[in-house]
Structures are given as C-alpha cells and as structure tokens.
Design a protein around this motif. Structure first.
Motif, short mmCIF file in Angstrom:
data_model
loop_
_atom_site.label_atom_id
_atom_site.label_comp_id
_atom_site.label_asym_id
_atom_site.label_seq_id
_atom_site.Cartn_x
_atom_site.Cartn_y
_atom_site.Cartn_z
N ASP A 38 -113.55 -36.29 63.38
CA ASP A 38 -114.45 -36.86 64.20
C ASP A 38 -114.60 -38.33 63.95
O ASP A 38 -115.51 -38.99 64.28
N GLY A 39 -113.91 -38.64 62.93
CA GLY A 39 -113.95 -40.17 62.51
C GLY A 39 -115.25 -40.55 61.68
O GLY A 39 -115.33 -41.76 61.16
N ALA A 40 -116.04 -39.90 61.22
CA ALA A 40 -117.26 -40.12 60.52
C ALA A 40 -117.08 -40.25 59.12
O ALA A 40 -117.77 -40.63 58.56
N LEU A 41 -115.80 -39.65 58.31
CA LEU A 41 -115.79 -39.67 57.15
C LEU A 41 -114.32 -40.32 56.83
O LEU A 41 -113.41 -39.83 57.29
N LEU A 42 -114.40 -41.06 55.61
CA LEU A 42 -113.01 -41.62 55.17
C LEU A 42 -112.95 -41.15 53.77
O LEU A 42 -114.01 -41.36 52.99
N VAL A 43 -111.72 -40.56 53.36
CA VAL A 43 -111.64 -40.39 51.93
C VAL A 43 -110.23 -40.69 51.46
O VAL A 43 -109.14 -40.58 52.12
N ALA A 44 -110.34 -41.48 50.19
CA ALA A 44 -109.40 -42.11 49.68
C ALA A 44 -108.84 -41.04 48.49
O ALA A 44 -109.75 -40.68 47.67
N VAL A 45 -107.66 -40.56 48.32
CA VAL A 45 -107.16 -39.61 47.42
C VAL A 45 -106.10 -40.25 46.60
O VAL A 45 -105.15 -40.78 47.25
N ARG A 46 -105.73 -39.60 45.41
CA ARG A 46 -104.51 -39.88 44.54
C ARG A 46 -104.17 -38.62 43.88
O ARG A 46 -104.93 -38.06 43.56
N ARG A 47 -102.78 -38.41 43.79
CA ARG A 47 -102.26 -37.15 43.10
C ARG A 47 -101.99 -37.67 41.75
O ARG A 47 -101.19 -38.74 41.62
N GLU A 48 -102.40 -37.05 40.58
CA GLU A 48 -101.98 -37.22 39.23
C GLU A 48 -101.18 -36.14 38.66
O GLU A 48 -101.33 -35.11 39.39
N PRO A 49 -100.80 -36.23 37.51
CA PRO A 49 -99.97 -35.08 37.21
C PRO A 49 -100.72 -33.84 37.21
O PRO A 49 -100.14 -32.82 37.38
N VAL A 50 -102.08 -33.70 36.76
CA VAL A 50 -102.88 -32.67 36.52
C VAL A 50 -103.75 -32.68 37.94
O VAL A 50 -104.13 -31.48 38.59
N ASP A 51 -104.40 -33.51 37.96
CA ASP A 51 -105.47 -33.78 39.11
C ASP A 51 -105.29 -34.33 40.41
O ASP A 51 -104.33 -35.32 40.57
N PHE A 52 -105.94 -33.74 41.65
CA PHE A 52 -105.88 -34.49 42.73
C PHE A 52 -107.21 -34.97 42.72
O PHE A 52 -108.51 -34.32 42.60
N VAL A 53 -107.31 -36.43 42.85
CA VAL A 53 -108.47 -37.24 42.62
C VAL A 53 -109.07 -37.71 43.98
O VAL A 53 -108.37 -38.35 44.65
N VAL A 54 -110.17 -37.32 44.15
CA VAL A 54 -111.06 -38.23 45.16
C VAL A 54 -111.38 -39.57 44.82
O VAL A 54 -112.33 -39.54 43.93
N VAL A 55 -110.85 -40.67 45.28
CA VAL A 55 -111.03 -41.83 44.51
C VAL A 55 -112.18 -42.51 45.10
O VAL A 55 -113.02 -43.18 44.50
N ALA A 56 -112.45 -42.27 46.59
CA ALA A 56 -113.31 -42.99 47.32
C ALA A 56 -113.69 -42.16 48.42
O ALA A 56 -112.84 -41.50 49.18
N ALA A 57 -114.93 -42.16 49.01
CA ALA A 57 -115.38 -41.36 50.11
C ALA A 57 -116.47 -42.20 50.76
O ALA A 57 -117.27 -42.84 49.86
#
Length: 121
Positions: A38-57
């Motif tokens: 719906d275009g209402a939410l942006l989420v920046a993510v990154r994959r690290e060795p153990v974690d999937f990180v939500v960098v910003a929302a």
C-alpha cells in the motif's frame, strides 16, 4: 516489494536516524529497502552472519506488515531478527504480536536505544 534507493526513499527514511550510514550501505548494496504494497511503510534491512536486521523503518503499518518482515527474515536463512529503536512505544503493537524480547538497552548521549531480538528457528 523491493524498491531502489533514491532521493525520495532517503527523504522518507531520514526521520528514522542514521541516514548517512544508511545511504552508504544502500548504495553499496549492503542494505535493501522494501515498501509495503500500500506504499505506507518503508523498511530498510540488512543480512548479517546470524541476524536479519531491520535497519530503519518509516511510515505507517509496521504491526500490520510485520508478518511480511518476519517472512523475509526467515527466507534469508537468518537465525534471528533484530531491530533497534529509540521509541519503543512506536513498536509496541508489533512486539505484542511476536515472541520478540528486549535484549539490550544502550545509552547514546541523551537518548536510549533499545535492542530487540526474535529467534527465527
């Protein structure tokens, strides 16, 4: 859905903080940005060795779209989902929906940063 890094994406994510580092990571391909259908939410993510990180929302509907974020994290093969926030009240509805736990509290100058994890396996 994935979206390309652009001045508009940068503008929308800027209130989440750390925009200079986020811009560098996105331009280097270390961080990917997704937008809700719906275009209402942006989420920046990154994959690290153990974690999937939500960098910003930024935007609206984090709790409503949290299932898609968890699905992305699981698809990545990560063992855990991790996110940081200075505003735990803004993520309270999301935290209640999932087995997310506060694992660390960091003082950064006058602000407090909260680190949350969720086991994915």
């Amino acid at each position: 859905m994935p979206v390309a890094w652009s001045p508009e994406v940068r503008r929308r994510l800027k209130p989440a903080g750390g925009i200079a580092a986020l811009s560098r990571e996105a331009e280097q391909g270390m961080t990917q940005v997704y937008q809700s259908n719906d275009g209402a939410l942006l989420v920046a993510v990154r994959r690290e060795p153990v974690d999937f990180v939500v960098v910003a929302a930024a935007g609206r509907g984090l709790a409503r779209h949290s299932g898609a974020i968890v699905a992305l994290a699981r698809q990545s093969g990560a063992a855990r989902l991790r996110f940081h926030t200075r505003h735990p009240g803004r993520v309270a509805n999301t935290i209640r929906r999932w087995p997310i736990r506060l694992t660390e509290t960091r003082r950064r100058g006058l602000a407090t940063e909260y680190v949350y994890h969720m086991e994915l396996r």
